[in-house]
Design an enzyme around this catalytic site. Structure first.
Site, mmCIF file in Angstrom:
data_model
loop_
_atom_site.group_PDB
_atom_site.id
_atom_site.type_symbol
_atom_site.label_atom_id
_atom_site.label_comp_id
_atom_site.label_asym_id
_atom_site.label_seq_id
_atom_site.Cartn_x
_atom_site.Cartn_y
_atom_site.Cartn_z
ATOM 1 N N ARG A 74 0.860 -1.187 0.000
ATOM 2 C CA ARG A 74 0.000 0.000 0.000
ATOM 3 C C ARG A 74 0.899 1.241 0.000
ATOM 4 O O ARG A 74 1.674 1.451 0.930
ATOM 5 C CB ARG A 74 -0.889 -0.003 1.244
ATOM 6 C CG ARG A 74 -1.725 1.239 1.373
ATOM 7 C CD ARG A 74 -2.573 1.247 2.645
ATOM 8 N NE ARG A 74 -3.344 2.476 2.712
ATOM 9 C CZ ARG A 74 -3.489 3.223 3.807
ATOM 10 N NH1 ARG A 74 -2.938 2.847 4.951
ATOM 11 N NH2 ARG A 74 -4.191 4.329 3.767
ATOM 12 N N HIS A 115 -2.716 10.912 1.470
ATOM 13 C CA HIS A 115 -2.296 10.583 2.836
ATOM 14 C C HIS A 115 -1.689 11.859 3.447
ATOM 15 O O HIS A 115 -0.495 11.935 3.715
ATOM 16 C CB HIS A 115 -1.290 9.430 2.819
ATOM 17 C CG HIS A 115 -1.133 8.713 4.129
ATOM 18 N ND1 HIS A 115 -1.375 7.358 4.286
ATOM 19 C CD2 HIS A 115 -0.749 9.149 5.351
ATOM 20 C CE1 HIS A 115 -1.126 7.004 5.539
ATOM 21 N NE2 HIS A 115 -0.741 8.075 6.210
ATOM 22 N N GLU A 123 -7.487 8.387 6.906
ATOM 23 C CA GLU A 123 -7.740 8.884 8.270
ATOM 24 C C GLU A 123 -8.119 10.361 8.356
ATOM 25 O O GLU A 123 -7.416 11.161 8.986
ATOM 26 C CB GLU A 123 -6.521 8.634 9.152
ATOM 27 C CG GLU A 123 -6.268 7.175 9.388
ATOM 28 C CD GLU A 123 -5.188 6.927 10.431
ATOM 29 O OE1 GLU A 123 -4.632 7.904 10.958
ATOM 30 O OE2 GLU A 123 -4.914 5.765 10.710
ATOM 31 N N ASN A 131 -7.760 1.196 9.893
ATOM 32 C CA ASN A 131 -6.421 1.283 10.479
ATOM 33 C C ASN A 131 -6.612 1.084 11.976
ATOM 34 O O ASN A 131 -7.363 1.839 12.600
ATOM 35 C CB ASN A 131 -5.796 2.661 10.236
ATOM 36 C CG ASN A 131 -5.541 2.936 8.758
ATOM 37 O OD1 ASN A 131 -5.692 2.060 7.920
ATOM 38 N ND2 ASN A 131 -5.146 4.153 8.443
ATOM 39 N N TYR A 183 -4.672 0.341 15.793
ATOM 40 C CA TYR A 183 -3.431 0.245 16.557
ATOM 41 C C TYR A 183 -3.661 -0.105 18.027
ATOM 42 O O TYR A 183 -2.939 -0.877 18.603
ATOM 43 C CB TYR A 183 -2.672 1.581 16.510
ATOM 44 C CG TYR A 183 -2.058 1.885 15.159
ATOM 45 C CD1 TYR A 183 -0.735 1.551 14.882
ATOM 46 C CD2 TYR A 183 -2.792 2.510 14.157
ATOM 47 C CE1 TYR A 183 -0.156 1.818 13.648
ATOM 48 C CE2 TYR A 183 -2.225 2.791 12.918
ATOM 49 C CZ TYR A 183 -0.911 2.436 12.668
ATOM 50 O OH TYR A 183 -0.349 2.709 11.442
ATOM 51 N N GLU A 205 -3.741 -0.686 8.003
ATOM 52 C CA GLU A 205 -2.589 -0.363 8.857
ATOM 53 C C GLU A 205 -2.750 -1.048 10.202
ATOM 54 O O GLU A 205 -3.846 -1.027 10.772
ATOM 55 C CB GLU A 205 -2.491 1.152 9.134
ATOM 56 C CG GLU A 205 -1.963 1.986 8.007
ATOM 57 C CD GLU A 205 -1.879 3.458 8.378
ATOM 58 O OE1 GLU A 205 -1.638 3.791 9.552
ATOM 59 O OE2 GLU A 205 -2.069 4.286 7.469
HETATM 60 C C1 BGC Z 1 -1.129 7.079 9.926
HETATM 61 C C2 BGC Z 1 0.331 6.906 9.595
HETATM 62 C C3 BGC Z 1 1.156 6.992 10.870
HETATM 63 C C4 BGC Z 1 0.707 5.871 11.793
HETATM 64 C C5 BGC Z 1 1.486 5.802 13.097
HETATM 65 C C6 BGC Z 1 -1.562 6.254 11.121
HETATM 66 O O1 BGC Z 1 -2.578 6.894 11.777
HETATM 67 O O2 BGC Z 1 -1.927 6.784 8.810
HETATM 68 O O3 BGC Z 1 0.705 7.868 8.667
HETATM 69 O O4 BGC Z 1 2.513 6.932 10.644
HETATM 70 O O5 BGC Z 1 -0.643 6.075 12.122
HETATM 71 O O6 BGC Z 1 1.326 6.970 13.819
#
Ligand code: BGC
Length: 516
Positions: A97, A142, A187, A325, A327, A392
């Protein structure tokens, strides 16, 4: 029943439960890596490239970046993309990507002047990927729009809807024949909130409570316009899929009886964009709260702009997949000051973490694997069981090459992904690691690292080094099975299974000893 029997039977059950997770990646789930133009490309002024908001921001306000750095050279992917393609191929990833830099394609921001060099660069990159059996997944945007567009109001000017569509048409015409998956915008809740409501990210406009929603409104219109244009002009010949990438955390209530705050937090983060696209219009909770708070603040109308019924219908259904995305997770509770009619934020939620969650190097990224599965199941249940592309997922540290914690993160998150897919039927078809390379991490500069491949940013040749996590991923990709973490700090299922089986065997020995 004798104690030993209870022990043996429950051991068998526990062992069975531990091994119940199918740790194999199903055929339809493709595994890939992700990057973004400004964070990796460099070559900020190569040939006729225009200045984008991040070039402008980092050059003008270096002190707002943790190490006063910028993306002028970054990973130098512009010159080293062939080497990167070989790395991705050798590791065995299925897709890559990348994002396109708008100002590399349109130096003046508008469609009157198209850069031949910009088009050629991306054509070379994408055909190199295809020649190496790696599928390109392309984001149109982006966070790095042309500075000249920003001078004209950027995402707060409704004309950007047309400007973005003009740019997208050029990309579909030139690159669409090679690309089957497009993401319009990455995002928006982050760059709209931080870029038009704070000085955390470019363009850093302090438009207080109005700017983020104005930005979001135009983002949704621009996204929908591009989706319909693809439908009308390109889909029949290019047969691709198009969607948006949203970040969504999992939210846990501080008080177990609070069944309102987690969903409110989710709606302000993800529903803001995904409701109009998947359900139609903004979430009710956003409309109600922002209307009420705007009135209290003395505004003549709500700070959340409204779509006409025509726009609601036009935006609804404009996604071929749900781009996620993910995390981390958060603990949420209602802001107690609201009891005294003090409204500190529109969502009225306080975000914290559970003290048992382990941290990454990034302040907002706590390791909560089960949150990943919960978000996938929430999307399945609340948005009509869509096809999901995880675009992501990743972990930050300070650049260790023996990055055991990153492997532990991937192991535990992927396990939750496999439970959601293999057991719960979530339709996840793509999963992308963020990121293949250490890169420019926005306001954190190069102080935080997300790559599975290290980059030597002090060396002009920007040498790449395989981290332990890259080697682990290589094995996972070749076996299509989730493999153990080489050195784990906590007992995992295999360890538990081993211990329980050992106990069973000892019980049997003990039994014979006692009754002989
Ligand atoms: C973003 C990335 C960023 C990653 C880690 C995501 O929200 O799309 O560009 O590097 O988070 O912070």
């Amino acid at each position: 029943m004798k104690t030993w029997r209870i022990f043996v039977i429950s051991s068998i059950f526990i062992t069975g439960y531990c091994q119940d997770v199918n740790l194999t990646f199903p055929e339809h789930l493709k595994l890939g890596v992700a990057t973004a133009s400004y964070q990796t490309e460099g070559a900020w002024n190569a040939n006729d490239k225009g200045v984008n908001v991040w070039d402008f921001w980092t050059h003008k306000y270096p002190s707002l970046i943790a190490d006063e750095s910028n993306g002028d050279v970054a990973c130098d992917t512009y010159n080293k993309y062939k080497e990167d393609v070989q790395i991705i191929k050798n590791l065995g990833f299925n897709f890559f990507r990348l994002s396109i830099s708008w100002s590399r394609i349109l130096p003046s921001g508008l469609a009157n002047e198209i850069s031949k060099d910009g088009i050629q660069y991306y054509k070379n990159f994408i055909t190199e990927l295809i020649a190496n059996d790696i599928e390109p997944v392309v984001s149109l945007y982006h966070w790095d729009h042309p500075q000249v567009i920003e001078e004209m109001g950027g995402w707060t000017n409704e004309l950007i809807v047309d400007w973005f569509a003009d740019y997208a048409r050029i990309i579909f015409t030139e690159l669409g024949p090679y690309v089957k998956i497009f993401t319009t915008i990455n995002e928006p809740q982050i760059f709209c909130s931080q870029g038009y409501g704070s000085v955390k990210t470019a363009p850093g406009k302090l438009l207080q409570d109005v700017g983020p929603y104005l930005c979001g409104h135009n983002v949704l219109k621009a996204h929908a316009k591009v989706y319909h244009m693809y439908d009308d002009e390109f889909r029949a010949t290019q047969r691709g899929q198009i969607g948006m990438a949203l970040s969504a955390s999992s939210h846990y209530p501080l008080d177990a009886d609070d069944n309102v705050s987690p969903d409110t937090a989710f709606q302000f983060e993800c529903g803001w964009f995904m409701n109009p696209i998947f359900i139609g219009d903004y979430p009710e909770i956003m409309k109600t709260r922002i209307d009420m708070i705007s009135e209290r603040q003395g505004y003549s109308e709500s700070r959340l702009p409204r779509f006409t019924p025509e726009w609601i219908a036009y935006i609804k259904g404009t996604a071929d997949y749900f781009g996620l995305n993910h995390y981390s997770s958060k603990i949420v509770e209602p802001d107690p000051e609201e009891e005294f009619n003090v409204y500190n934020t529109d969502e009225g939620i306080i975000h914290t973490r559970n003290s048992t969650w382990s941290m990454s190097a990034t302040s907002w990224l706590w390791v909560v694997p089960e949150g990943f599965g919960n978000v996938l199941r929430k999307i399945k249940n609340d948005y009509g069981d869509p096809t999901i592309f995880v675009l992501e997922n990743g972990y930050s540290d300070e650049g260790e090459l023996d990055d055991y914690h990153r492997i532990e993160y991937y192991y535990s998150y992927l396990k939750e992904l496999l439970i959601a897919v293999n057991r719960d039927g979530c339709k996840v078809e793509r999963y992308a690691v963020w990121s293949i390379l250490d890169n420019f991490e926005w306001s954190e500069g190069y102080t935080k690292k997300f790559g599975i491949i290290g980059v030597d940013f002090d060396n002009p040749s920007r040498n790449r080094t395989y981290k332990l996590s890259a080697k682990w991923w290589e094995k996972v990709l070749h076996t299509r099975t989730l493999l153990e973490v080489p050195r784990s700090s906590a007992p995992n299922n295999y360890t538990w299974s081993f211990m329980i089986t050992a106990c069973c065997i000892m019980s049997v020995f003990n039994y014979f000893h006692i009754f002989r």
